[in-house]
Design an enzyme around this catalytic site. Structure first.
Site, mmCIF file in Angstrom:
data_model
loop_
_atom_site.group_PDB
_atom_site.id
_atom_site.type_symbol
_atom_site.label_atom_id
_atom_site.label_comp_id
_atom_site.label_asym_id
_atom_site.label_seq_id
_atom_site.Cartn_x
_atom_site.Cartn_y
_atom_site.Cartn_z
ATOM 1 C CG ASP A 30 -7.393 -45.749 31.748
ATOM 2 O OD1 ASP A 30 -7.835 -44.838 31.007
ATOM 3 O OD2 ASP A 30 -7.422 -45.687 32.987
ATOM 4 C CD GLU A 32 -10.826 -44.788 33.993
ATOM 5 O OE1 GLU A 32 -10.321 -43.766 34.507
ATOM 6 O OE2 GLU A 32 -11.128 -45.803 34.651
ATOM 7 C CD GLN A 88 -33.892 -53.714 26.757
ATOM 8 O OE1 GLN A 88 -33.770 -54.078 25.596
ATOM 9 N NE2 GLN A 88 -34.360 -54.524 27.697
ATOM 10 C CG HIS A 120 -37.940 -46.696 19.038
ATOM 11 N ND1 HIS A 120 -38.231 -46.874 17.695
ATOM 12 C CD2 HIS A 120 -38.324 -47.836 19.660
ATOM 13 C CE1 HIS A 120 -38.737 -48.075 17.520
ATOM 14 N NE2 HIS A 120 -38.813 -48.673 18.694
ATOM 15 C CE LYS A 180 -39.564 -53.428 11.855
ATOM 16 N NZ LYS A 180 -38.571 -52.378 12.082
ATOM 17 N NE ARG A 182 -36.198 -55.287 14.870
ATOM 18 C CZ ARG A 182 -35.260 -55.107 13.946
ATOM 19 N NH1 ARG A 182 -34.386 -56.059 13.675
ATOM 20 N NH2 ARG A 182 -35.191 -53.972 13.284
HETATM 21 C C1 R5P Z 1 -37.864 -50.157 14.874
HETATM 22 O O1 R5P Z 1 -39.024 -50.295 15.248
HETATM 23 C C2 R5P Z 1 -37.325 -48.868 14.363
HETATM 24 O O2 R5P Z 1 -38.340 -47.944 14.085
HETATM 25 C C3 R5P Z 1 -36.469 -49.073 13.121
HETATM 26 O O3 R5P Z 1 -37.307 -49.567 12.085
HETATM 27 C C4 R5P Z 1 -35.387 -50.052 13.388
HETATM 28 O O4 R5P Z 1 -34.673 -49.702 14.538
HETATM 29 C C5 R5P Z 1 -34.418 -50.139 12.228
HETATM 30 O O5 R5P Z 1 -33.447 -51.089 12.515
HETATM 31 P P1 R5P Z 1 -32.658 -51.823 11.353
HETATM 32 O O6 R5P Z 1 -32.078 -50.777 10.462
HETATM 33 O O7 R5P Z 1 -31.605 -52.613 12.077
HETATM 34 O O8 R5P Z 1 -33.623 -52.720 10.642
#
Ligand code: R5P
Length: 279
Positions: A30, A32, A88, A120, A180, A182
């Protein structure tokens, strides 16, 4: 005593430790998960090494911790090489869970001490009720990078600049970062930035490669500015949805550590654990 978590088998094999206990993990029909310690841990100071990606390994972690307590371990140090859900680290929208805190709370219930690698967001350490420490594999990645004779190290975003600075300073290579934004879970935008990379060899270092979107956008920018060779390195290689194959088309090489075990693991974090945890 080293407890060889089923999520980190090769890493555990690489660790020099005379006393160790294997962990049997199997999946019931199942779905688990069943966990059993294959050795006696009664009265032992145990060091469990278990990554938490994919989710199966997170469940295993909780069950191994329970088995250690059930079987009388004297103390438990938990090493989570890749701490999942670290992105998160807060509720970004009303109603969301702080998933990384949920994991910290459960680990704190069972363990006496906690270590992770290139977390992170360091703020997650505050979620633990036990001593918690973050080790960095950036020095090891920097040393590995030397084989490509890099002229520059880059962070693909401002958030990673301290990590890359540390790596670059360790081996005496100049460094810089890109900017960057997102857009969503799998789309990022990296603004053009004037950098002196014409004809140069560049290594981009990040904590996580997930979809590979960040790395690919960063490489495009650097190639547009004339970089000749671009390599991608990270601590945690998730490589979701075939990201490793996509990255191969854009980079001279792709490498990561064994915090998550897979084919691009060219650097082991074993020396880091031996020095800081198993000593
Ligand atoms: C985000 O701030 C992390 O440091 C990485 O840059 C990110 O998680 C990379 O994710 P992906 O490969 O999906 O762009």
């Amino acid at each position: 005593m080293l407890i060889k978590g089923p999520g980190s088998p090769r890493l555990c094999e690489r660790l020099k430790d005379s006393d160790s206990v294997e962990v049997r993990s199997k999946v019931f029909p199942d779905g688990e998960i069943y966990i059993r310690l294959e050795g006696d841990v009664k009265g032992e100071d145990c060091i469990l090494v278990q990554t938490t990606y994919p989710d199966k390994h997170l469940i295993e972690l909780l069950f191994v911790l329970d088995a250690l307590l059930e079987n009388g371990a004297s103390s438990i140090t938990t090493v989570i090489p890749y701490y999942s859900y670290s992105r998160q680290d807060k509720a970004f929208k009303v109603g969301e869970s702080v998933s990384s805190r949920a994991i910290a709370s459960i680990v704190s219930m069972y363990a006496d001490k906690f270590y992770c690698i290139d977390l992170h967001s360091k703020s997650i350490l505050d979620f633990f009720d036990i001593p918690a420490d973050n080790l960095s594999a950036m020095g090891l990645l920097a040393e590995h990078s030397l084989m490509y004779e890099p002229d520059f190290f880059f962070s693909p975003d401002e958030g990673g600049k301290e990590r890359v600075k540390k790596a670059a300073e360790k081996v005496g290579v100049p460094w810089d970062y890109l900017e960057k934004t997102r857009i969503d879970g799998s789309t990022v935008e990296i603004k053009p930035k004037n950098v002196e990379v014409e004809g140069k060899t560049v290594v981009i270092l990040d904590d996580i490669i997930s979809t590979g979107g960040t790395m690919i956008e960063a490489a495009k920018q650097l190639f547009e500015q004339g970089a000749e060779h671009v390599h991608a390195g990270c601590t945690h290689g998730l490589f979701v949805g075939g990201a490793d194959r996509k990255l191969e088309k854009h980079f001279d090489s792709v490498f990561c550590t064994d915090t998550i075990e897979g084919k691009n693991c060219k650097v082991t974090i074993a020396p880091l654990l031996e020095k800081n945890v198993l000593n």
